[in-house]
Design an enzyme around this catalytic site. Structure first.
Site, PDB file in Angstrom:
ATOM      1  N   TRP A  56       0.833  -1.190   0.018  1.00 18.70           N
ATOM      2  CA  TRP A  56      -0.111   0.119   0.011  1.00 18.70           C
ATOM      3  C   TRP A  56       0.966   1.361  -0.010  1.00 18.70           C
ATOM      4  O   TRP A  56       0.388   2.401   0.276  1.00 18.70           O
ATOM      5  CB  TRP A  56      -1.042   0.028   1.180  1.00 18.70           C
ATOM      6  N   GLY A  57       2.092   0.980   0.107  1.00 18.24           N
ATOM      7  CA  GLY A  57       3.065   2.366  -0.496  1.00 18.24           C
ATOM      8  C   GLY A  57       3.258   3.027   0.837  1.00 18.24           C
ATOM      9  O   GLY A  57       3.575   4.066   0.766  1.00 18.24           O
TER      10      GLY A  57
END
Length: 104
Positions: free
Chosen positions: A42-43
Site C-alpha cells: 500500500w506504499g
C-alpha cells in the site's frame, strides 16, 4: 506503484522482513529479500526508510500520477532525504525532519 529490490545491494539484514507492516517481504535461498506480491503493497515506504543500503526503491507509475519515476530514501539522523529520479535521469530532492512529522 511498486516496490523494487536490487539484489546486488541487498545484504540480507532482514530489516524489511521484520518491519513491513503488511508482512510482504521474505528471504530467498541466497539471503536476499524479495517481496511476495507487490500488488499487496500500500506504499507506506517503511522498507525504503529502514533499508541501510537503499536496495529498495519505489516505482511511481502512471497509476498514481507518476511517469516512471523511482524513489529512494536516505535517512541521516532525524532527516529523511527523499530522492526521486525520472526515467531521463533528472533528480528531485526533498528533505523531511522526522521530529516534525505527524504533529497534529
Amino acid at each position: 506503484m511498486s516496490i523494487k529490490i536490487n539484489p546486488k545491494k541487498c545484504i540480507g539484514c532482514r530489516r524489511c522482513v521484520d518491519e513491513c507492516p503488511g508482512n510482504l517481504f521474505a528471504m530467498d535461498e541466497n539471503r536476499k529479500a524479495y517481496i511476495r506480491d507487490v500488488r499487496d503493497c500500500w506504499g507506506c515506504a517503511t522498507c525504503l526508510k529502514i533499508c541501510p543500503l537503499n536496495a529498495i526503491s519505489m516505482y511511481l507509475g502512471a497509476d498514481i500520477g507518476g511517469d516512471g519515476t523511482t524513489m529512494i530514501v536516505k535517512p541521516v539522523g532525524n532527516v529523511l532525504h527523499w530522492i526521486f529520479e525520472s526515467p531521463e535521469g533528472q533528480k528531485l530532492f526533498v528533505d523531511t525532519d522526522r521530529t516534525q512529522s505527524n504533529k497534529y
